[in-house]
Design a protein around this motif. Structure first.
Motif, PDB file in Angstrom:
ATOM      1  N   HIS A   1     -15.420  57.833  -0.812  1.00 49.39           N
ATOM      2  CA  HIS A   1     -14.159  57.751  -0.074  1.00 49.39           C
ATOM      3  C   HIS A   1     -13.068  57.006  -0.827  1.00 49.39           C
ATOM      4  CE1 HIS A   1     -17.336  58.345   2.974  1.00 49.39           C
ATOM      5  NE2 HIS A   1     -16.419  59.037   3.632  1.00 49.39           N
ATOM      6  N   PHE A   2     -13.243  56.795  -2.120  1.00 49.14           N
ATOM      7  CA  PHE A   2     -12.266  55.985  -2.855  1.00 49.14           C
ATOM      8  C   PHE A   2     -10.921  56.708  -2.987  1.00 49.14           C
ATOM      9  CE2 PHE A   2     -10.248  54.292  -6.688  1.00 49.14           C
ATOM     10  CZ  PHE A   2     -10.304  52.934  -6.427  1.00 49.14           C
ATOM     11  N   GLU A   3     -10.958  58.022  -3.211  1.00 52.97           N
ATOM     12  CA  GLU A   3      -9.705  58.750  -3.453  1.00 52.97           C
ATOM     13  C   GLU A   3      -8.793  58.710  -2.239  1.00 52.97           C
ATOM     14  OE1 GLU A   3      -8.687  59.908  -6.235  1.00 52.97           O
ATOM     15  OE2 GLU A   3     -10.525  59.401  -7.328  1.00 52.97           O
ATOM     16  N   GLU A   4      -9.352  58.883  -1.046  1.00 54.34           N
ATOM     17  CA  GLU A   4      -8.501  58.911   0.156  1.00 54.34           C
ATOM     18  C   GLU A   4      -8.352  57.539   0.806  1.00 54.34           C
ATOM     19  OE1 GLU A   4     -12.706  60.128   1.475  1.00 54.34           O
ATOM     20  OE2 GLU A   4     -11.339  60.538  -0.203  1.00 54.34           O
ATOM     21  N   ALA A   5      -8.795  56.489   0.134  1.00 57.44           N
ATOM     22  CA  ALA A   5      -8.698  55.146   0.706  1.00 57.44           C
ATOM     23  C   ALA A   5      -7.246  54.682   0.774  1.00 57.44           C
ATOM     24  CB  ALA A   5      -9.521  54.161  -0.126  1.00 57.44           C
ATOM     25  N   ARG A   6      -6.967  53.791   1.727  1.00 60.71           N
ATOM     26  CA  ARG A   6      -5.621  53.246   1.890  1.00 60.71           C
ATOM     27  C   ARG A   6      -5.357  52.194   0.817  1.00 60.71           C
ATOM     28  NH1 ARG A   6      -8.265  52.724   6.521  1.00 60.71           N
ATOM     29  NH2 ARG A   6      -8.257  50.452   6.361  1.00 60.71           N
ATOM     30  N   GLY A   7      -4.105  52.144   0.363  1.00 62.18           N
ATOM     31  CA  GLY A   7      -3.712  51.147  -0.623  1.00 62.18           C
ATOM     32  C   GLY A   7      -3.216  51.782  -1.906  1.00 62.18           C
ATOM     33  N   ALA A   8      -2.283  51.068  -2.560  1.00 57.32           N
ATOM     34  CA  ALA A   8      -1.699  51.585  -3.797  1.00 57.32           C
ATOM     35  C   ALA A   8      -2.468  51.136  -5.028  1.00 57.32           C
ATOM     36  CB  ALA A   8      -0.232  51.140  -3.907  1.00 57.32           C
ATOM     37  N   THR A   9      -3.125  49.986  -4.940  1.00 56.26           N
ATOM     38  CA  THR A   9      -3.871  49.460  -6.077  1.00 56.26           C
ATOM     39  C   THR A   9      -5.374  49.574  -5.828  1.00 56.26           C
ATOM     40  OG1 THR A   9      -3.876  47.207  -5.181  1.00 56.26           O
ATOM     41  CG2 THR A   9      -2.014  47.845  -6.569  1.00 56.26           C
ATOM     42  N   THR A  10      -6.136  49.397  -6.903  1.00 51.67           N
ATOM     43  CA  THR A  10      -7.597  49.459  -6.778  1.00 51.67           C
ATOM     44  C   THR A  10      -8.120  48.372  -5.852  1.00 51.67           C
ATOM     45  OG1 THR A  10      -7.747  50.366  -9.010  1.00 51.67           O
ATOM     46  CG2 THR A  10      -9.745  49.416  -8.085  1.00 51.67           C
ATOM     47  N   GLN A  11      -7.563  47.175  -5.978  1.00 55.11           N
ATOM     48  CA  GLN A  11      -7.997  46.065  -5.133  1.00 55.11           C
ATOM     49  C   GLN A  11      -7.701  46.338  -3.667  1.00 55.11           C
ATOM     50  OE1 GLN A  11      -6.302  42.330  -6.280  1.00 55.11           O
ATOM     51  NE2 GLN A  11      -7.553  41.129  -4.869  1.00 55.11           N
TER      52      GLN A  11
ATOM     53  N   GLU B   1     -13.314  47.168   4.911  1.00 60.49           N
ATOM     54  CA  GLU B   1     -13.035  47.100   6.342  1.00 60.49           C
ATOM     55  C   GLU B   1     -13.604  48.323   7.065  1.00 60.49           C
ATOM     56  OE1 GLU B   1      -8.856  46.689   6.730  1.00 60.49           O
ATOM     57  OE2 GLU B   1      -8.776  44.635   5.934  1.00 60.49           O
ATOM     58  N   ASP B   2     -13.420  49.507   6.452  1.00 61.34           N
ATOM     59  CA  ASP B   2     -13.963  50.733   7.064  1.00 61.34           C
ATOM     60  C   ASP B   2     -15.488  50.675   7.143  1.00 61.34           C
ATOM     61  OD1 ASP B   2     -11.376  51.598   7.218  1.00 61.34           O
ATOM     62  OD2 ASP B   2     -11.492  52.871   5.434  1.00 61.34           O
ATOM     63  N   TRP B   3     -16.112  50.123   6.104  1.00 59.67           N
ATOM     64  CA  TRP B   3     -17.575  50.024   6.086  1.00 59.67           C
ATOM     65  C   TRP B   3     -18.085  49.105   7.197  1.00 59.67           C
ATOM     66  CZ3 TRP B   3     -21.855  52.158   4.306  1.00 59.67           C
ATOM     67  CH2 TRP B   3     -23.031  51.412   4.258  1.00 59.67           C
ATOM     68  N   ARG B   4     -17.399  48.010   7.403  1.00 59.29           N
ATOM     69  CA  ARG B   4     -17.798  47.082   8.456  1.00 59.29           C
ATOM     70  C   ARG B   4     -17.608  47.668   9.852  1.00 59.29           C
ATOM     71  NH1 ARG B   4     -14.969  41.622   5.879  1.00 59.29           N
ATOM     72  NH2 ARG B   4     -16.595  41.223   4.306  1.00 59.29           N
TER      73      ARG B   4
END
Length: 291
Positions: free
Chosen positions: A171-181, A189-192
């Protein structure tokens, strides 16, 4: 008496006013009023930030000299291809052609030794100790990098991934956020927030990956032992193999002792049977004589 700041400003103004054009129309600029001799060799007494840099060898000196030449002749050439071309030129050069670059390297190396001694003479014992620690860390890091490259070339299996790592890679490609961090933070957060049955899928994938790693590592370490690279095998594996070898040797020794004991018992039994069978006719003969 005028303040020093005003004098400095006046001198700067006079220096800037010397920028003019010559009669031929070529621009000319006087950068300084006074003649100053500048030593091209940087004094180490002012280098408090770090030690002197190590000099280049003969080959690298040739590369630095030829790089702009090759770049002008072949502007479309990539950096890797350009270095490869220069390296090919160096290999075809005669020892006489290489000698100027190698001699310059030797002279720079001798100057480096002198500069390094001057630099170290200015350091405190604490700074010298800190440099020794940093050097040890650099050597350890280089050793670790070389070992990692060697293990990769020998085909060492990749370590198993955790359930969260598998989830993150999917799910990294569709993850929220502009940077890797930022993406990793949102994925955490989604995993929790996942339910137990949703995590169970990735947990099972992690278990399967762990089994894959265990089987591949066993085959790889067996191969390393076969080719004489036991230094790359894990200590735990070596200990297990050693224990198994000792047990096998003991079992073989016990089996050999049991076989020998059985053979001796059988032999003794055969001997006793032979003696008893040979003694019976003699007794019959003696009885007939008495009669």
């Amino acid at each position: 008496m005028a303040p020093f700041s005003l004098i400095s400003a006046a001198v700067g103004l006079v220096g800037r006013s010397f920028s003019f054009s010559s009669f031929s129309g070529t621009p000319f600029r006087c950068t300084s009023i006074f003649s100053v001799n500048i030593n091209p060799v940087k004094s180490l007494t002012s280098q408090t930030s770090g030690p002197p840099k190590r000099p280049l060898n003969g080959y690298m000196r040739y590369v630095m000299q030829q790089k702009p030449v090759v770049m002008r002749q072949n502007p479309e050439l990539k950096s890797v291809d350009m270095i490869r071309k220069i390296a090919q030129q160096w290999r075809t050069m005669s020892p006489e052609q290489k000698k100027p670059f190698q001699d310059a390297s030797i002279q720079a190396r001798e100057q480096f030794k002198v500069d390094l001694q001057r630099y170290q003479a200015l350091l405190t014992p604490a700074q010298l100790q800190q440099q020794a620690v940093e050097k040890k860390q650099r050597l350890a890091k280089r050793k670790a990098i070389r070992k990692k490259r060697e293990l990769t070339s020998l085909g060492k299996p990749k370590r198993p991934r955790s359930a969260f790592n598998i989830f993150m890679s999917e799910h990294f490609e569709e993850a929220r956020g502009a940077t890797t961090q930022a993406k990793m933070k949102s994925l955490l957060e989604d995993w929790r927030n996942l339910f137990s049955h949703q995590k169970q899928v990735y947990t099972q994938l992690a278990v399967d990956d762990k089994i894959r790693y265990k089987n591949e590592m066993k085959s790889w370490e067996d191969h390393m032992v076969e080719i004489g690279r036991e230094d790359l095998v894990r200590e735990q594996t070596l200990s297990t193999r050693k224990t198994a070898a000792v047990k096998a040797a003991r079992a073989k020794k016990t089996k050999s002792k049991t076989a020998k004991k059985t053979a001796r018992t059988s032999k003794k039994s055969v001997q006793n049977t032979t003696k008893s069978s040979s003694a019976k006719p003699a007794r019959k003969g003696s009885t007939s004589k008495k009669t």
